[in-house]
Design a protein around this motif. Structure first.
Motif, short mmCIF file in Angstrom:
data_model
loop_
_atom_site.label_atom_id
_atom_site.label_comp_id
_atom_site.label_asym_id
_atom_site.label_seq_id
_atom_site.Cartn_x
_atom_site.Cartn_y
_atom_site.Cartn_z
N ASP A 15 0.82 -1.17 -0.06
CA ASP A 15 -0.11 0.06 0.05
C ASP A 15 0.96 1.34 0.02
O ASP A 15 0.38 2.55 -0.39
CB ASP A 15 -0.72 0.03 1.28
CG ASP A 15 -2.11 -1.12 1.05
OD1 ASP A 15 -2.62 -1.11 0.10
OD2 ASP A 15 -2.19 -1.63 1.97
N ASP A 16 2.13 1.01 0.43
CA ASP A 16 3.06 2.35 0.31
C ASP A 16 4.04 2.25 -0.85
O ASP A 16 4.83 3.05 -0.69
CB ASP A 16 3.77 2.30 1.72
CG ASP A 16 3.06 2.70 2.82
OD1 ASP A 16 2.15 3.30 2.79
OD2 ASP A 16 3.01 1.81 3.86
N GLU A 41 12.71 -3.72 -10.78
CA GLU A 41 13.01 -4.76 -11.80
C GLU A 41 14.79 -4.97 -11.84
O GLU A 41 15.56 -4.18 -11.67
CB GLU A 41 12.96 -3.97 -13.11
CG GLU A 41 13.32 -4.85 -14.21
CD GLU A 41 13.04 -4.17 -15.69
OE1 GLU A 41 12.19 -3.24 -15.48
OE2 GLU A 41 13.02 -4.85 -16.79
N TYR A 69 1.57 -12.11 -7.46
CA TYR A 69 1.21 -11.05 -6.46
C TYR A 69 1.69 -11.25 -5.18
O TYR A 69 1.73 -12.31 -4.59
CB TYR A 69 -0.18 -10.60 -6.39
CG TYR A 69 -0.97 -10.34 -7.69
CD1 TYR A 69 -1.00 -9.04 -8.11
CD2 TYR A 69 -1.45 -11.43 -8.45
CE1 TYR A 69 -2.21 -8.83 -9.42
CE2 TYR A 69 -2.28 -11.19 -9.52
CZ TYR A 69 -2.37 -9.84 -10.27
OH TYR A 69 -3.18 -9.99 -11.38
N VAL A 117 6.60 0.25 -3.88
CA VAL A 117 7.20 -0.99 -4.07
C VAL A 117 8.38 -1.40 -3.21
O VAL A 117 8.82 -2.65 -3.06
CB VAL A 117 8.06 -1.02 -5.67
CG1 VAL A 117 6.96 -0.68 -6.61
CG2 VAL A 117 9.01 0.25 -5.72
N TYR A 167 -3.80 -2.48 -2.29
CA TYR A 167 -2.86 -2.80 -3.10
C TYR A 167 -1.64 -3.89 -2.82
O TYR A 167 -1.29 -4.13 -1.64
CB TYR A 167 -1.89 -1.37 -3.45
CG TYR A 167 -2.67 -0.45 -3.85
CD1 TYR A 167 -3.27 -0.38 -5.29
CD2 TYR A 167 -3.23 0.76 -3.24
CE1 TYR A 167 -3.93 0.63 -5.49
CE2 TYR A 167 -4.10 1.58 -3.68
CZ TYR A 167 -4.52 1.79 -4.95
OH TYR A 167 -5.23 2.77 -5.55
N LYS A 201 2.73 -6.59 -8.08
CA LYS A 201 2.33 -7.38 -9.09
C LYS A 201 3.66 -7.52 -9.90
O LYS A 201 4.31 -6.42 -10.20
CB LYS A 201 1.09 -6.74 -9.81
CG LYS A 201 0.81 -7.70 -11.12
CD LYS A 201 0.00 -6.82 -11.92
CE LYS A 201 -0.66 -7.60 -13.16
NZ LYS A 201 -1.62 -6.89 -14.01
N PRO A 257 8.98 -4.08 -15.21
CA PRO A 257 9.08 -3.11 -14.15
C PRO A 257 7.81 -3.81 -13.14
O PRO A 257 6.79 -4.26 -13.70
CB PRO A 257 8.63 -1.86 -14.58
CG PRO A 257 7.85 -1.97 -16.19
CD PRO A 257 8.55 -3.28 -16.42
N PRO A 258 8.01 -3.68 -11.82
CA PRO A 258 6.80 -4.08 -10.81
C PRO A 258 5.83 -3.14 -10.96
O PRO A 258 6.02 -2.06 -11.36
CB PRO A 258 7.71 -4.15 -9.75
CG PRO A 258 8.69 -3.21 -9.70
CD PRO A 258 9.31 -3.28 -11.27
N GLN A 259 4.60 -3.68 -10.51
CA GLN A 259 3.43 -2.84 -10.68
C GLN A 259 2.95 -2.70 -9.33
O GLN A 259 3.10 -3.56 -8.45
CB GLN A 259 2.34 -3.46 -11.71
CG GLN A 259 3.06 -3.28 -12.95
CD GLN A 259 1.94 -3.87 -13.94
OE1 GLN A 259 0.84 -3.28 -14.22
NE2 GLN A 259 2.56 -4.82 -14.99
N ILE A 260 2.22 -1.69 -8.93
CA ILE A 260 1.34 -1.55 -7.70
C ILE A 260 -0.17 -1.90 -8.25
O ILE A 260 -0.79 -1.11 -8.75
CB ILE A 260 1.40 -0.55 -6.87
CG1 ILE A 260 2.84 -0.30 -6.50
CG2 ILE A 260 0.52 -0.32 -5.76
CD1 ILE A 260 3.39 -1.45 -5.67
N SER A 261 -0.69 -2.92 -7.75
CA SER A 261 -2.01 -3.52 -8.17
C SER A 261 -3.17 -3.46 -7.10
O SER A 261 -2.75 -3.96 -6.11
CB SER A 261 -1.91 -4.99 -8.88
OG SER A 261 -3.17 -5.40 -9.11
N ASN A 262 -4.27 -3.15 -7.60
CA ASN A 262 -5.46 -3.40 -6.88
C ASN A 262 -6.29 -4.66 -7.11
O ASN A 262 -7.28 -4.95 -6.86
CB ASN A 262 -6.27 -2.29 -6.61
CG ASN A 262 -7.05 -1.79 -8.02
OD1 ASN A 262 -6.76 -2.27 -8.84
ND2 ASN A 262 -7.66 -0.72 -8.04
N LEU A 263 -5.65 -5.44 -7.88
CA LEU A 263 -6.18 -6.85 -8.37
C LEU A 263 -7.43 -6.37 -9.09
O LEU A 263 -8.42 -7.09 -8.53
CB LEU A 263 -6.22 -7.87 -7.34
CG LEU A 263 -4.72 -8.09 -6.89
CD1 LEU A 263 -4.31 -7.52 -5.77
CD2 LEU A 263 -4.59 -9.79 -6.85
N THR A 264 -7.75 -5.58 -10.12
CA THR A 264 -8.88 -5.12 -10.92
C THR A 264 -8.89 -6.63 -11.88
O THR A 264 -8.22 -6.62 -13.03
CB THR A 264 -8.94 -4.29 -11.28
OG1 THR A 264 -8.93 -3.21 -10.23
CG2 THR A 264 -10.12 -3.88 -12.05
#
Lengths: 309, 111
Positions: free
Chosen positions: A34-35, A42, A299, A37, A84, A87, A63-70
């Motif tokens: 939530d804060d 990467e 994730y 990466v 978050y 991902k 690159p890593p992603q910050i996901s809310n798993l949509t």
């Protein structure tokens, strides 16, 4: 248990964010995605400033992603805690691997433990021919056979005189044909160095972790079907606890949910040469690998790294 | 202090035909800025067009409405975005006769 240990245990167990973990005495990192990466970046191969000179097997780890798993059917799943998760996503290309790493140093030659709650998914597809010979039957979804593997690893270097080694553990969900394997494997050779690749001493292979493509050994008694929950858009969070020992240069154990595997007898390959400028290196890696033209995702809700030094 | 994140979504990649960048999740961000760093454009009359696309699910895409000016020479180009929802990508057209466009593409996100 001493009163100090009891106090520490009570503090951890009363903290909703930490009580789901079992940390060693010193917490080095608690990475709540939530804060952001939190240092999981990467991985990229070495270069001289010219990015064309990055070796092919370590050029495109994404690159890593910050996901809310949509997802397309239910919208946002959110993470296990908060909104978050971290991902890691492959390209939709066979044998593409996405890898992130976190770079630390060690301050004592003791035990190190990484814990996380994770989930793995293949991207949803439409009108796709099922792999692995199983059709949708209401309880089984062919998406599960579109997920290749995920891997946890470290990168430890002790001094300029060596050694440098990697404990690497891969959960192979399917083989190249989409048939279920669902076992853990360890490497039998080290990841080749950029120097060895540049010099042509080692031929580049499409699998960053090993010197030769087949250099993986099954971890004994590691058959472990994991909950995929039928469709590509339902998420359940698995507990992972992995411990290794810097004094023995070996894994100690790996726990996935309720299963604990003793890994102390699993050999860990050591790189043949010592490395300049890497004294006390302690890196961690997470990666995901697809076997087909479907994106694969790994994730992590959060990650806790603790040590006994 | 606001959270931010820079992703290198293409790194020294050479394209000779149309392409879209990989889906990138950005629901946490309130603003975004694309950068295209064109390292080399080979072939006669080579051009690169890039437009921002958005998605509800990372699978189905539509135009956001913003686009880069047509690019015809090496250099650094940028495009700011707001109100983009949960996913971003660039949809890119490569024009010209036997074109080759070598790029780095960055996505800069900020709360």
């Amino acid at each position: 248990m001493t009163s100090i240990e009891a106090m520490r245990t009570a503090l951890i167990q009363s903290d909703p964010r930490l009580s789901k973990y079992n940390p060693l005495p010193r917490i080095l990192c608690f990475d709540d995605f939530d804060d952001g990466v939190n240092g999981w970046t990467e991985l990229l191969g070495n270069h001289d400033g010219d990015l064309d000179n990055v070796q092919p097997d370590r050029r495109d780890f994404r690159p890593p992603q910050i996901s809310n798993l949509t997802f397309f059917d239910v919208g946002s799943h959110g993470a296990m805690g908060g909104n978050y998760a971290l991902k890691i996503a492959t390209r939709p290309r066979p044998n593409h691997q996405a890898t992130v790493c976190k770079r630390l140093m060690w301050a004592g030659a003791g035990q190190v433990q990484l814990e996380t709650y994770f989930t793995f998914k293949a991207e949803a597809t439409f009108d796709r021919e099922p792999r692995g010979g199983r059709e949708y039957d209401g309880n089984y979804h062919p998406s599960e056979a579109d997920f290749g593997s995920f891997t946890i690893g470290n990168d430890v270097s002790e001094s300029e005189d060596g050694p440098r080694y990697h404990c690497v553990l891969r959960y192979v969900n399917t083989d190249q044909d989409g048939e279920f394997v669902q076992k853990w494997f360890s490497t039998t050779s080290p990841s080749p160095s950029t120097k060895a690749l540049v010099a042509g001493e080692v031929k580049e292979v499409p699998d960053f972790h090993v010197t030769r493509p087949g250099d993986w050994r099954e971890v004994p008694d590691s058959y472990m079907p994991l909950c995929y929950n039928e469709v590509p858009t339902k998420v359940n969070w698995h507990y992972l606890r992995w411990r290794f020992d810097l004094s023995t240069r070996r894994n100690v154990e790996l726990q996935i949910n309720d299963r604990v595997m003793d890994l102390r007898d699993v050999p860990v390959p050591v790189r043949p040469d010592p490395y300049w400028g890497l004294s006390r290196l302690l890196n961690f890696s997470l990666d995901v690998r697809t076997h087909t033209d479907v994106r694969n995702f790994l994730y992590a809700d959060s990650i806790l790294i603790s040590v006994d030094w | 202090m606001r959270r931010s994140h820079t992703a290198v979504v293409e790194r020294n990649t050479t394209f000779d035909s149309d392409f879209a960048t990989e889906p990138f999740e950005c629901a946490w961000a309130g603003e975004a800025r694309w950068f295209i760093r064109v390292l080399d454009m080979a072939g006669p009359n080579t051009r690169l067009s890039a437009r921002a696309q958005v998605s509800p699910d990372g699978l189905n895409w539509c135009d956001e409405g913003s686009r880069f000016p047509e690019i015809s020479e090496a250099g650094l180009y940028t495009l700011p975005l707001r109100d983009f929802g949960g996913w971003l990508r660039l949809d890119c057209q490569v024009g010209g006769r036997e074109p080759a466009v070598k790029v780095l593409i960055y996505l800069v996100l900020k709360e």
